[in-house]
Structures are given as C-alpha cells and as structure tokens.
Scaffold this motif. Structure first.
Motif, PDB file in Angstrom:
ATOM      1  N   ARG A 202      -7.977 -10.955   7.298  1.00 37.27           N
ATOM      2  CA  ARG A 202      -7.208 -11.780   8.229  1.00 37.27           C
ATOM      3  C   ARG A 202      -7.224 -13.245   7.780  1.00 37.27           C
ATOM      4  O   ARG A 202      -6.201 -13.935   7.809  1.00 37.27           O
ATOM      5  CB  ARG A 202      -7.796 -11.634   9.647  1.00 37.27           C
ATOM      6  N   SER A 205      -4.899 -13.634   4.861  1.00 37.82           N
ATOM      7  CA  SER A 205      -3.502 -13.596   5.284  1.00 37.82           C
ATOM      8  C   SER A 205      -3.094 -14.932   5.887  1.00 37.82           C
ATOM      9  O   SER A 205      -2.024 -15.466   5.595  1.00 37.82           O
ATOM     10  CB  SER A 205      -3.303 -12.466   6.298  1.00 37.82           C
ATOM     11  N   SER A 306      -2.387  -0.236  -4.397  1.00 37.46           N
ATOM     12  CA  SER A 306      -1.541  -1.330  -3.910  1.00 37.46           C
ATOM     13  C   SER A 306      -1.034  -0.934  -2.532  1.00 37.46           C
ATOM     14  O   SER A 306      -0.414   0.119  -2.374  1.00 37.46           O
ATOM     15  CB  SER A 306      -0.372  -1.555  -4.874  1.00 37.46           C
ATOM     16  N   VAL A 307      -1.331  -1.769  -1.527  1.00 38.99           N
ATOM     17  CA  VAL A 307      -1.089  -1.397  -0.126  1.00 38.99           C
ATOM     18  C   VAL A 307      -0.502  -2.571   0.658  1.00 38.99           C
ATOM     19  O   VAL A 307      -0.485  -3.704   0.173  1.00 38.99           O
ATOM     20  CB  VAL A 307      -2.411  -0.949   0.551  1.00 38.99           C
ATOM     21  N   THR A 308      -0.049  -2.300   1.860  1.00 32.98           N
ATOM     22  CA  THR A 308       0.347  -3.381   2.771  1.00 32.98           C
ATOM     23  C   THR A 308      -0.892  -4.256   3.000  1.00 32.98           C
ATOM     24  O   THR A 308      -1.921  -3.733   3.427  1.00 32.98           O
ATOM     25  CB  THR A 308       0.818  -2.797   4.109  1.00 32.98           C
ATOM     26  N   PRO A 309      -0.815  -5.563   2.699  1.00 33.92           N
ATOM     27  CA  PRO A 309      -2.047  -6.362   2.650  1.00 33.92           C
ATOM     28  C   PRO A 309      -2.948  -6.243   3.880  1.00 33.92           C
ATOM     29  O   PRO A 309      -4.139  -5.976   3.751  1.00 33.92           O
ATOM     30  CB  PRO A 309      -1.527  -7.793   2.482  1.00 33.92           C
ATOM     31  N   MET A 310      -2.375  -6.398   5.073  1.00 30.99           N
ATOM     32  CA  MET A 310      -3.229  -6.399   6.267  1.00 30.99           C
ATOM     33  C   MET A 310      -3.844  -5.024   6.546  1.00 30.99           C
ATOM     34  O   MET A 310      -4.729  -4.893   7.370  1.00 30.99           O
ATOM     35  CB  MET A 310      -2.427  -6.866   7.485  1.00 30.99           C
ATOM     36  N   TRP A 332      -5.556  -9.699  -3.879  1.00 28.32           N
ATOM     37  CA  TRP A 332      -4.185  -9.909  -3.408  1.00 28.32           C
ATOM     38  C   TRP A 332      -4.118  -9.991  -1.871  1.00 28.32           C
ATOM     39  O   TRP A 332      -3.274  -9.349  -1.226  1.00 28.32           O
ATOM     40  CB  TRP A 332      -3.258  -8.790  -3.907  1.00 28.32           C
ATOM     41  N   ALA A 333      -5.029 -10.751  -1.305  1.00 27.62           N
ATOM     42  CA  ALA A 333      -5.049 -10.961   0.154  1.00 27.62           C
ATOM     43  C   ALA A 333      -5.128  -9.644   0.922  1.00 27.62           C
ATOM     44  O   ALA A 333      -4.604  -9.527   2.023  1.00 27.62           O
ATOM     45  CB  ALA A 333      -3.842 -11.782   0.599  1.00 27.62           C
ATOM     46  N   GLY A 365       2.091   2.917  -0.034  1.00 23.42           N
ATOM     47  CA  GLY A 365       1.559   2.202  -1.183  1.00 23.42           C
ATOM     48  C   GLY A 365       1.365   3.179  -2.323  1.00 23.42           C
ATOM     49  O   GLY A 365       1.913   4.278  -2.298  1.00 23.42           O
TER      50      GLY A 365
ATOM     51  N   GLU B 115       2.393 -11.592   9.069  1.00 27.53           N
ATOM     52  CA  GLU B 115       1.027 -11.360   8.556  1.00 27.53           C
ATOM     53  C   GLU B 115       1.082 -10.812   7.134  1.00 27.53           C
ATOM     54  O   GLU B 115       0.217 -11.100   6.321  1.00 27.53           O
ATOM     55  CB  GLU B 115       0.297 -10.351   9.443  1.00 27.53           C
ATOM     56  N   ASN B 116       2.106 -10.006   6.875  1.00 27.38           N
ATOM     57  CA  ASN B 116       2.261  -9.473   5.516  1.00 27.38           C
ATOM     58  C   ASN B 116       3.338 -10.225   4.736  1.00 27.38           C
ATOM     59  O   ASN B 116       3.763  -9.783   3.669  1.00 27.38           O
ATOM     60  CB  ASN B 116       2.557  -7.974   5.567  1.00 27.38           C
ATOM     61  N   ARG B 117       3.787 -11.344   5.303  1.00 30.56           N
ATOM     62  CA  ARG B 117       4.728 -12.256   4.642  1.00 30.56           C
ATOM     63  C   ARG B 117       5.978 -11.554   4.130  1.00 30.56           C
ATOM     64  O   ARG B 117       6.346 -11.685   2.963  1.00 30.56           O
ATOM     65  CB  ARG B 117       4.020 -13.001   3.489  1.00 30.56           C
ATOM     66  N   LYS B 194       5.900  -2.728   1.695  1.00 31.83           N
ATOM     67  CA  LYS B 194       5.290  -4.037   1.941  1.00 31.83           C
ATOM     68  C   LYS B 194       4.203  -4.336   0.913  1.00 31.83           C
ATOM     69  O   LYS B 194       3.519  -5.349   1.003  1.00 31.83           O
ATOM     70  CB  LYS B 194       4.728  -4.081   3.362  1.00 31.83           C
ATOM     71  N   HIS B 195       4.026  -3.423  -0.021  1.00 36.63           N
ATOM     72  CA  HIS B 195       3.013  -3.605  -1.056  1.00 36.63           C
ATOM     73  C   HIS B 195       3.689  -4.108  -2.338  1.00 36.63           C
ATOM     74  O   HIS B 195       4.904  -4.143  -2.433  1.00 36.63           O
ATOM     75  CB  HIS B 195       2.308  -2.275  -1.325  1.00 36.63           C
ATOM     76  N   LEU B 196       2.882  -4.469  -3.316  1.00 31.96           N
ATOM     77  CA  LEU B 196       3.404  -5.026  -4.561  1.00 31.96           C
ATOM     78  C   LEU B 196       3.493  -3.961  -5.655  1.00 31.96           C
ATOM     79  O   LEU B 196       2.701  -3.024  -5.675  1.00 31.96           O
ATOM     80  CB  LEU B 196       2.486  -6.153  -5.057  1.00 31.96           C
TER      81      LEU B 196
END
Lengths: 419, 496
Positions: A202, A205, A306-310, A332-333, A365, B115-117, B194-196
């Motif tokens: 958090r 982010s 590689s996933v949704t950051p939050m 990567w946050a 991801g 939050e995930n920009r 939403k991932h890279l």
C-alpha cells in the motif's frame, strides 16, 4: 548435440540457419549461455553460438542510441555506456548467480530477447520499450531488418515488440539498436521498516501515485531482508521487521528533497524510516533485480509472477497457504512477485498448479518458472499457458517466421512442425 | 493513389450486406447506408482522399463487433475500422466495396483504478477524456497527440500515436497495459491486464500501430501517471537552426530529458506569432521551447542548467515561464502552428518523418533547396527531442498542379529522411499516404517478414486492405519456403 556453429558474420548466420532448415534439424541459439537453464528443455541437434558476433557499431550518446552486434558481451555494453554516464533504462537482471553459474555474463541480445526487466522496469519500461530496430535471420534463413534508429517510428508493423519476449523462437537477432538513458546524478533509497506485506505494498502504491517520481519500489519480508548485504536492511530483517524500499534518482538537491517528501507522505503508515545512499542502494537494488536473496537453497524453485500490483500480497499469501515453506519478495510496487518454492515440490508440479490457480483467482497475470530442474521444466508449463485463441495466433506467428520450427524448438511450449 | 479494385460481386450485393448488418446490429442508427449520411465517413484527417464506403456499421458491443468481423471473414467483404476519423495518413479511408466499422458508440470509461494506476476504457473514448476523468485525483494519461480533443484511444492504439511528450514518456505502445481484441474470425481475446509485460509473444505490442490491419480493439487498459508537481518552460531564440540543434544536443548529452522539446523555423515562428501573439522573437531563425516537469526542486535546478547551455550556444533571446499562464502562452503558438500556417496559405500538407537529430541542419538546408525547386514554401515544426519533423508544405489546391507538386515535394522530403538514417513516419502512420514509399525504407524481404504478421492475423486480407503495404502477397505464396538444399555444406561456417 552434434556440433556447434560459431558464425562470425550475419551471412554465416544465414548459412547456419539454411543448413539446419535444409536438414530439418533444430538449432539451439545461444549467446554466452547465461540463460540456457530457463525455459523448456529444447530439442536441438546443433548449437548456434553467437558469441563471436560482437562489437558496438554505433553509439551516439547525445542521441541516446546504441547499436551493436547481438553477441556483444553485456560487460562491454555496460562499460561503453558508463563511460558516457549512460545506462540501459530497463535494468536487465543478471541471473547468473541465481541459475548456479557465474555473474557478469550474457550478451546484448540475451538482455533483450527474454524481455526481462529489473526494478527500474516499473518506471522506465521493459526491454521491448527500448528496442528501436534490429537485423535478424528468420527461420526461413532470410536476413532482414525491422525498425530503425530513431525514437519515434510508426513505419509498418512494430516487429521489435515481437522479438523482445520471443526467447529466440522467431529469429536469430544479429544486430540490435537500443534507446539508452542518461545516468542520474545520484540516487537515494528510503526504507520503511516493519510494515506487513499488505501495508508495505500500500505504501509503495501511494508513493507511485504521488509527485516524487519514484524509480523503483520493492517490499522485502523480514526473512528475506535479513539476507541482504546492506547493513540497515539486514539489521531490520534480523529484528523481524520487513523492509519497504523506494528509490528516487536525479540531481542531488532534488533527490534529498523527494526522499524527505516520501517519508513525510508515508509517515502515517510507518514512523520508522531511514535513507540509504547511492552505493548501498545499488547493492540492495541489485539483490532485488537478480533475486540473489532467494538463491539459496540451490534446489529451491524460483517463480517470477507479474500481477496486478495491489493484489501481490494476497496472491503470495494464497500460494504460501498451498505451498508451505515458500518465501518471496515484491518488486514493481507489488506487481512483480518473486517466489522460492521448496525444492521437494519438484517431484510434483513444482507449484505450477497452485501458483496459476492463485493468479486466476486474484485478478490474473502470468507466472514463469525461472529456475527448476530440467525434468520439471520438461513436465510443466514453464511459461504461462495461453488461451486457445491467443495460442493459435502465436503458433501462426511462429510458423510465419520459422515454418519448420528450426529455432529453439520447444523452448516456450511443447511443439511439433506441421506435417 | 491506387486502391484495390472494388469487387463487383460485393458492390452488387450491397443490399444484402446492409440487411445482414442490420440483423447483427439492430439498434436505430446502427447501420448507415443512405449516401448523404455516408458522406460524413468519406474521409479522415487526410482530406485529399475521399471515397464513400459501401456501408457504415456502428456496433455497441464486443459481440456485435465479433459478428461483423466473422461475417466479413466468411463472406469475403472487406472492412475498414474507424475511430474518430482524425488519422492524417488516410488509415480510415473507406473502400467502395468495404464496410466501415465505426467504434464511436464504444464511448464509456469502464473503470478508473488509481491504486493500480490504470484506467479501463472503451476504444471510442477520446484521448483527452481519459486525462480529464482523472485530473481531479492528480493523474493523467501521458501520450498527447495534437488531436487529443477529438481522437479516440482506440485510434491511438491503431496508430501508436505520439505527441510532444514522447521523449520522456513514450508513445502509446509504452503506455498500454491491456487490450480486448477481436480477430477477423470473430474470436475475442484479452491481452495483458493490470499487470506488466506479456508471457509469450507480445501480441499487444504488434497490434499497437498496426493501422487496423490485424483486428479490432474493443477495450483498452491504459497506464496512468501522477501529474508532475510542477512544469515550467523556456523560450529560446537562435540565429541559426544549427545553434538551436546544438543546444538540443547539449541538453540531452547533459543527461537532461525534458518533458517537451520543440523547435520551429522562421516561417513557422512568424505564422504562429501573427496568429496568436505568443511573444515569439521575430528576429530568430529558430525557436526552441523546452519544458521541464517533475518535483519543484528538480525543475528549478534543470531550468538553470538548460538556460546556461542555451546561452553558451548563443541564444539571442531567452525567457523562462514565471507562472502557469506564461507557460501556456509559450505553448500557444506551437500548438496553433498548423492553423496558423493554414491562415497564411490556402492549403498545407503536413509531413511526418523522423531523422537522427544531428542531421537537422543538413535536412533543413536540403529542404530549402527543394522549396526553391518546387516553388512551394515550407514551414517546419519539429519535435526536436526525438527527431520527429513536421514540415508543412504550403500550396493552393485551386491552382492546377499544386497538390501534385506538394505531394511530390513531400515524398522527396520523406526519402531524404530515410536517406539520412531516419524513417517515413514518426507518429502519423503509413496509411494510404506513405504506402507506396514503404520500399524506400524496406527491402522486399523486410516487407515480406512484416506481412507474415498480417498472414497470422488476417490471411484473407479482409482488414483494411490498401493501407500500409504497397502490395499484399497471397499468404500461401508468402508462406512457401525457399530451401536451397544444394547449398551445403557451407565451407565458410566455423564449426566446433
């Protein structure tokens, strides 16, 4: 493996591929071989070794552009850039140590073709974002070029994007032209201590969404932080406190100002913050980039997600529930989760099922089995499986560029040529 | 401009095509076939080329898009995807025997996830609307083509659009996270999210900038960035384009990546100043606008560095924006450069080559010679940081032969761009405009490899034929291997 072909010119690469094509015998394409242990074991009868194809042919620092032969050593590229106070923006990992070999090896093409970026990938983009043009020999044994040497170019299909991430299955690159980046004057890394994974991500982010231009953002659980060579990080880890790290880069006064700003902005999440300077920061970010903190024990399986950051923490926790003993860290946050799964799971699927189920249940991801024994890599999907339609498109692209599957056959997926 | 010969059978069964489309898209206004209404779609931003489409369909759902494409694939009807129709290269130019598939009804922002920009939007949403939707929360979408008020994000994906901020923030391709995409076979795939980064081949990467030749994008996930804390600009006048070019080189060599770095030549300066009184120095041969954004402490520091560099290179005028209003004023002239040129000339033709930056003085010099030879004036605006050149060729379409002369002049400029190591198009796309110049930059073998991508996605060439490639090869023919078994055993090849 019957023979190793070591072309010294692009024409000889054409000859080598033509020979393999005529004989219908697949080739393993290697540079210095630093990433040979990644991917499915290949069906190759000969090796095409590009390590003699070297040399920087064009470097114009004021235009931020560098062109070199595919097999040019990483060290040579890095030294040339450093002499002009520049660097590769995408921060390519050096996975030598993680994969049980020496560090510091690798070639230019080897840094680009897997499309693996390091911590700065978060702010600066991946290898695919910096490949401006290339020359290659396709699986048709034809030499061709794509892209150019300028930053802005929309002339025709963007084949550079396909080559980065192809793991050598769409063509043998012989020359690459890259966009490079000025080296910042200095950097500073702010450490927040003692946050849970959820709060740590958090904090990352929030920092990424703020005005301080964060270059890199990672969270190390205490057990992993304890292994760091950076004293402040190791100390916190040993005390059972996680370390949340934020890097800012730029001119000195700006860096000091922004590091202060980050601490102020995040004070409600962590009262316990400190800074580390350029050199120590470099050590820490290299440990994160190369996943060396997860390297031991050597039989541990390394997954890169590689996933949704939050959602990084909930994914990691779901996996740990199913695969006890798994350790990891977040880059990567929160969007890049590195996991070390206990080696005994290699008898089964190496965690592939639980890991990919967790991804599917938590926002999607992709997961790459970056390190594992050959038998396991032959048995499970090393790369994230694609859905039916995407897989069909990928197969058609593969056949378009390499109709007989001569190049790195089987590295990405189990595959057979058309009859 | 030669377009593929219209297919007589398709023209003959126009009414049946209309009927079928109505069945797929039954909503009122979903299918347009009245010639008066079709006229709205007869061209895009490249107005020199016009053609009424066979019929226009405006689907509202991904499912409808899939049905239309599948129908085209199976029944042999060509289809031209269209966003807001602002393409400057004729990417959305209709075909007499083709359906124009408009995405205008896909106009909703589906999700903003700060939050995930990122934001998830439909392709018909305008570029600017995305930034506007998140501005209040301190975010924006970075690529800003000058048509951003009107152009759609789906069109931006198709053209890989740029803008003035590319050097620091990249083009569209560098700011995408995910796509929903419909193939010509009517299959729907989701790429990224939403991932890279991508796990296999970067299909999103090759779809971006594919000018509607590979499929239709029905949803886009874009990366959002926090609005920089501050932005300030310098306005610098020089006695020569060489001095201005040297200044650009020194700024970047000094490790500074400005948010925007624009150059204008004397004719462009004068046109812009006459149009909007931005306070540009009329005695300058070249004008630079350099914008720096980021944390305040850093911008302050960099402004001083850039000013020192410019003075060292002989800037004869130099102003730093004191506040936001002045920064906007500096940009006003540059942003209005095209309409400003439009005021001094009945017509202008906007080119879009990119060159290695150090070639600028040479290219400007050659352009002056060509200008004299063709008897047509040219004004230059230039994204100097990334080498993207926009020569505006002034002509009068009512004067017989002028348009042809302007086009020939433009083609010669683009050939020059390639000759000095640059490319035909930096951000406007190939479309129909530069289609026949592709062989200037690419050998047949290069184009054949690009066409392998086309064959993987659309082997029957239903999608936007006549654009990008001067000649589309039959995919079966293109796929054939030419193996020379007799060339063995390659005695020159080192073996171990």
């Amino acid at each position: 493996m019957s023979e190793t072909l070591k072309p010294a010119t692009a024409d000889q690469v054409v000859d080598a591929v033509a020979q393999a094509l005529a004989a219908g015998t697949p080739l393993e394409v290697v540079g210095q071989g630093s990433k040979r242990a990644i991917g499915r074991p290949m069906e190759a009868e000969s090796r095409l070794d590009l390590s003699k194809l070297t040399g920087i042919s064009l470097y114009e620092p004021a235009e931020l552009v560098l062109r070199a032969a595919a097999g040019t050593p990483r060290a040579e590229i890095e030294a040339a850039l450093a002499a002009e106070r520049q660097r590769l923006a995408f921060d390519p990992p050096d996975l030598g140590a993680l994969l049980g070999g020496p560090a510091g090896r690798g070639t230019l093409a080897g840094m680009v073709v897997p499309n693996l970026g390091g911590p700065r990938r978060l702010s600066a983009g991946a290898p695919r974002d910096h490949l401006l043009g290339y020359k290659a020999v396709s699986g048709r044994a034809e030499a061709y070029k794509a892209g150019g040497r300028v930053m802005k170019n929309v002339t025709g299909f963007d084949l550079c994007k396909l080559m980065a991430g192809s793991w050598g299955t769409l063509g043998v690159l012989t020359e690459l032209t890259l966009k490079v980046q000025p080296l910042p004057e200095t950097s500073r890394t702010v450490l927040l201590l003692g946050l849970t994974d959820g709060l740590g991500v958090r904090a990352l982010s929030r920092a990424m969404g703020g005005p301080h231009e964060v270059a890199a953002a990672a969270h190390l659980p205490a057990g992993v932080a304890a292994l760091s060579k950076v004293a402040a990080v190791a100390r916190a880890g040993a005390e059972g406190r996680a370390v949340t790290a934020l890097k800012v880069e730029g001119p000195g006064p700006s860096v000091a100002h922004r590091a202060g700003g980050l601490k102020t902005d995040l004070a409600d999440l962590s009262a316990d913050a400190e800074d580390i300077h350029d050199a120590q920061g470099a050590t820490l970010w290299q440990e994160i980039r190369d996943a060396t903190l997860l390297a031991e024990p050597a039989e541990g399986l390394i997954w890169r997600l590689s996933v949704t950051p939050m959602r990084g923490p909930e994914i990691a926790h779901a996996i740990v529930q199913r695969l006890p003993g798994t350790r990891g860290l977040y880059d990567w946050a929160g969007g890049l989760v590195w996991l070390a799964v206990p080696g005994d799971t290699a008898q089964g699927d190496g965690g592939a099922g639980p890991i990919r189920r967790a991804l599917a249940e938590h926002g999607g991801g992709h997961a790459l089995l970056l390190r594992g024994p050959e038998a396991l890599r032959a048995r499970v999907a090393v790369f994230q499986p694609e859905d039916r339609v995407t897989a069909a498109l990928s197969r058609r692209l593969r056949l378009g560029f390499d109709p007989r599957l001569i190049l790195n056959r089987g590295r990405l997926i189990a595959e057979q040529p058309e009859e | 401009m030669r377009m593929p010969e219209p297919d007589a059978t398709t023209l003959d069964r126009r009414l049946s095509v209309v009927h079928e489309l109505r069945r797929m898209v039954p909503e009122p206004g979903g299918v347009i076939h009245d010639p008066d209404e079709l006229a709205v779609y007869e061209c895009d931003g490249l107005t020199a080329y016009r053609q009424l489409p066979l019929v226009v369909v405006l689907p509202q759902t991904t499912r409808q898009v899939a049905q239309v494409l599948k129908y085209c694939h199976e029944t042999g009807v060509k289809v031209v995807p269209r966003g807001a129709g602002t393409s400057l290269s004729g990417g959305a130019l209709p075909l007499a025997d083709g359906i124009t598939l408009g995405l205008g009804k896909f106009n909703r922002i589906l999700e903003v996830d700060l939050e995930n920009r990122c934001a998830v939007v439909q392709p018909g949403v305008t570029n600017l609307a995305i930034s506007t939707a998140v501005a209040g929360q301190g975010f924006y979408y970075a690529p800003d083509p000058s048509s951003q008020i009107a152009c759609s994000i789906g069109g931006n994906v198709a053209e890989n659009s740029g803008g003035v901020h590319c050097l620091k923030y990249g083009l569209t391709t560098n700011n995408l996270l995910g796509l929903e995409f419909v193939t010509i076979e009517g299959e729907v795939i989701r790429l990224g999210g939403k991932h890279l980064d991508s796990p296999g081949y970067d299909l999103m990467g090759v779809i971006t900038g594919s000018e509607g030749l590979l499929g239709v994008v029905t949803e886009v996930t874009v990366r959002l960035l926090p609005t920089p804390a501050t932005a300030r600009a310098l306005l610098m006048g020089f006695e020569s384009s060489e001095a201005a070019g040297d200044t650009v080189t020194a700024i970047i060599a000094g490790g500074i990546i400005p948010a925007g770095l624009e150059m204008m030549d004397r004719p462009a300066i004068h046109a812009a100043e006459a149009f909007c009184h931005a306070g540009y120095p009329l005695d300058a041969e070249a004008l630079l606008i350099c914008e720096l954004d980021g944390p305040e402490a850093e911008v302050e520091h960099l402004i001083e560095q850039v000013a020192a560099i410019a003075r060292g290179k002989g800037a004869n005028s130099l102003r730093v924006s004191a506040d936001e209003a002045e920064r906007q004023a500096f940009w006003a002239g540059r942003k209005a450069a095209f309409p400003a040129v439009g005021r001094i000339s009945p017509d202008y033709y906007c080119m879009d080559g990119t060159i290695p930056r150090h070639q600028l003085p040479h290219v400007l010099g050659r352009m002056r010679q060509m200008s004299a030879e063709y008897g047509l004036d040219v004004a230059n605006v230039f994204h100097a940081g990334d080498g993207n050149l926009h020569p505006l060729i002034l002509f009068d379409a009512n004067r017989p032969g002028d348009l042809e002369k302007a086009e020939a002049f433009g083609a010669e400029i683009l050939k020059l761009c390639v000759e000095v190591g640059g490319v035909l198009t930096g951000e406007h796309g190939v479309g129909v405009e530069k289609r026949d110049l592709m062989p200037v930059m690419f050998e047949p073998v290069d184009l054949a490899h690009q066409q392998q991508v086309k064959c993987a996605f659309d082997p029957r060439h239903r999608l936007n034929p006549g654009k990008m490639f001067p000649e589309l090869h039959n995919c079966a023919e293109l796929g054939r291997l030419h193996v020379s078994g007799g060339r063995m055993p390659f005695p020159d090849l080192p073996r171990f």
